[in-house]
Design a protein around this motif. Structure first.
Motif, PDB file in Angstrom:
ATOM      1  N   TYR A 109      21.499  44.986  33.076  1.00 46.43           N
ATOM      2  CA  TYR A 109      22.499  45.309  34.104  1.00 46.43           C
ATOM      3  C   TYR A 109      22.247  44.525  35.394  1.00 46.43           C
ATOM      4  O   TYR A 109      23.185  44.192  36.114  1.00 46.43           O
ATOM      5  CB  TYR A 109      22.519  46.810  34.385  1.00 46.43           C
ATOM      6  CG  TYR A 109      23.026  47.661  33.239  1.00 46.43           C
ATOM      7  CD1 TYR A 109      23.883  47.147  32.264  1.00 46.43           C
ATOM      8  CD2 TYR A 109      22.646  48.987  33.133  1.00 46.43           C
ATOM      9  CE1 TYR A 109      24.344  47.943  31.224  1.00 46.43           C
ATOM     10  CE2 TYR A 109      23.111  49.796  32.102  1.00 46.43           C
ATOM     11  CZ  TYR A 109      23.960  49.269  31.159  1.00 46.43           C
ATOM     12  OH  TYR A 109      24.425  50.058  30.133  1.00 46.43           O
ATOM     13  N   ARG A 114      28.416  43.677  35.959  1.00 45.37           N
ATOM     14  CA  ARG A 114      29.688  44.172  35.415  1.00 45.37           C
ATOM     15  C   ARG A 114      29.467  45.045  34.185  1.00 45.37           C
ATOM     16  O   ARG A 114      30.257  45.953  33.904  1.00 45.37           O
ATOM     17  CB  ARG A 114      30.612  43.002  35.082  1.00 45.37           C
ATOM     18  CG  ARG A 114      31.154  42.372  36.368  1.00 45.37           C
ATOM     19  CD  ARG A 114      31.720  41.020  36.143  1.00 45.37           C
ATOM     20  NE  ARG A 114      33.081  41.065  35.629  1.00 45.37           N
ATOM     21  CZ  ARG A 114      33.793  39.984  35.390  1.00 45.37           C
ATOM     22  NH1 ARG A 114      33.277  38.789  35.618  1.00 45.37           N
ATOM     23  NH2 ARG A 114      35.007  40.086  34.937  1.00 45.37           N
ATOM     24  N   GLU A 117      28.797  48.602  35.296  1.00 41.60           N
ATOM     25  CA  GLU A 117      30.048  49.279  35.683  1.00 41.60           C
ATOM     26  C   GLU A 117      30.822  49.773  34.466  1.00 41.60           C
ATOM     27  O   GLU A 117      31.573  50.726  34.553  1.00 41.60           O
ATOM     28  CB  GLU A 117      30.943  48.319  36.466  1.00 41.60           C
ATOM     29  CG  GLU A 117      30.379  47.849  37.778  1.00 41.60           C
ATOM     30  CD  GLU A 117      31.158  46.668  38.358  1.00 41.60           C
ATOM     31  OE1 GLU A 117      32.263  46.356  37.856  1.00 41.60           O
ATOM     32  OE2 GLU A 117      30.645  46.064  39.315  1.00 41.60           O
ATOM     33  N   ARG A 118      30.627  49.099  33.341  1.00 43.67           N
ATOM     34  CA  ARG A 118      31.390  49.413  32.130  1.00 43.67           C
ATOM     35  C   ARG A 118      30.502  49.991  31.018  1.00 43.67           C
ATOM     36  O   ARG A 118      30.869  49.949  29.857  1.00 43.67           O
ATOM     37  CB  ARG A 118      32.085  48.147  31.639  1.00 43.67           C
ATOM     38  CG  ARG A 118      33.217  47.729  32.556  1.00 43.67           C
ATOM     39  CD  ARG A 118      33.552  46.260  32.402  1.00 43.67           C
ATOM     40  NE  ARG A 118      34.700  45.836  33.181  1.00 43.67           N
ATOM     41  CZ  ARG A 118      34.729  45.693  34.492  1.00 43.67           C
ATOM     42  NH1 ARG A 118      33.654  45.986  35.209  1.00 43.67           N
ATOM     43  NH2 ARG A 118      35.810  45.289  35.131  1.00 43.67           N
ATOM     44  N   LEU A 126      36.607  45.298  26.603  1.00 45.62           N
ATOM     45  CA  LEU A 126      36.089  44.361  27.601  1.00 45.62           C
ATOM     46  C   LEU A 126      36.857  43.045  27.547  1.00 45.62           C
ATOM     47  O   LEU A 126      37.385  42.669  26.503  1.00 45.62           O
ATOM     48  CB  LEU A 126      34.611  44.074  27.350  1.00 45.62           C
ATOM     49  CG  LEU A 126      33.632  45.248  27.407  1.00 45.62           C
ATOM     50  CD1 LEU A 126      32.247  44.778  27.000  1.00 45.62           C
ATOM     51  CD2 LEU A 126      33.620  45.890  28.770  1.00 45.62           C
ATOM     52  N   GLU A 130      33.250  39.440  29.626  1.00 47.39           N
ATOM     53  CA  GLU A 130      32.375  40.614  29.587  1.00 47.39           C
ATOM     54  C   GLU A 130      31.774  40.787  28.195  1.00 47.39           C
ATOM     55  O   GLU A 130      30.596  41.152  28.065  1.00 47.39           O
ATOM     56  CB  GLU A 130      33.159  41.862  29.997  1.00 47.39           C
ATOM     57  CG  GLU A 130      33.562  41.842  31.454  1.00 47.39           C
ATOM     58  CD  GLU A 130      34.639  42.851  31.807  1.00 47.39           C
ATOM     59  OE1 GLU A 130      34.800  43.133  33.009  1.00 47.39           O
ATOM     60  OE2 GLU A 130      35.335  43.350  30.899  1.00 47.39           O
ATOM     61  N   GLN A 163      29.566  31.211  35.348  1.00 52.20           N
ATOM     62  CA  GLN A 163      28.712  32.391  35.451  1.00 52.20           C
ATOM     63  C   GLN A 163      27.770  32.507  34.251  1.00 52.20           C
ATOM     64  O   GLN A 163      26.585  32.825  34.413  1.00 52.20           O
ATOM     65  CB  GLN A 163      29.566  33.656  35.577  1.00 52.20           C
ATOM     66  CG  GLN A 163      30.284  33.761  36.894  1.00 52.20           C
ATOM     67  CD  GLN A 163      31.202  34.984  36.957  1.00 52.20           C
ATOM     68  OE1 GLN A 163      31.278  35.783  36.030  1.00 52.20           O
ATOM     69  NE2 GLN A 163      31.914  35.125  38.064  1.00 52.20           N
TER      70      GLN A 163
END
Length: 180
Positions: A109, A114, A117-118, A126, A130, A163
């Motif tokens: 995490y 993200r 959060e999920r 997703l 994600e 990313q």
């Protein structure tokens, strides 16, 4: 390596030193996925040898190879769609190398906020980016010594590609993880 009587890999010689990042490039159909599958024991090499950390592994079962510390982030992610993010990650949790710092949910995490959060969300809901983060996190939870990425940017937006590649660089730089 061959599929049936059709040989698909010829004369592959690949060496990856511990802590190194190696990139295998080629257009579709050139054998990148087959090479990864051969390293994992999923597609058997018909000639030559595969060694990991000095030990010959080409005759070992895929689960034994995985226990030695090889992990893959597969093409197409292949997450468990009906499980939550947290359940996907926990399903792969292991500390096979007896590391003092095994990968935990918290560490995954921290790398991919993200996902936190999920964490209770079903993986099928997703976004593609994600899901790729989840696939990477899932591989990390097995505490690999070598992590192989098969088409890590496939189907992702340019921003998410940046990313994902930044996370891969960070894993190598900060964790010393060996990456193909």
């Amino acid at each position: 390596t061959a599929y049936g009587s059709s040989q698909v890999l010829f004369g592959v010689s690949l060496a990856i030193r511990e802590g190194e990042v190696v990139t295998l490039l080629g257009r579709n159909g050139m054998g990148k996925t087959t090479t990864v599958r051969s390293l994992l024991g999923l597609t058997r090499a018909h000639a030559g040898t595969v060694r990991f950390r000095g030990e010959r592994i080409d005759a070992l079962a895929p689960d034994r190879i995985a226990r030695m510390g090889l992990a893959v982030v597969p093409e197409g992610r292949q997450i468990f769609p009906n499980l939550s993010v947290q359940e996907n990650l926990r399903a792969f949790g292991a500390n096979r190398s007896a590391s003092r710092e095994p990968w935990t949910l918290e560490r995954v995490y921290a790398l991919f906020p993200r996902l936190k959060e999920r964490s209770e969300q079903r993986a099928a809901t997703l976004s593609g980016g994600e899901q790729q983060m989840l696939a990477i996190g899932r591989a990390l939870m097995s505490r690999p010594r070598l992590i192989m990425f098969d088409e890590p940017s496939m189907g992702l937006s340019p921003l998410l590609v940046e990313q994902i590649f930044a996370a891969i660089q960070r894993l190598n730089r900060e964790q010393g993880l060996t990456i193909l």
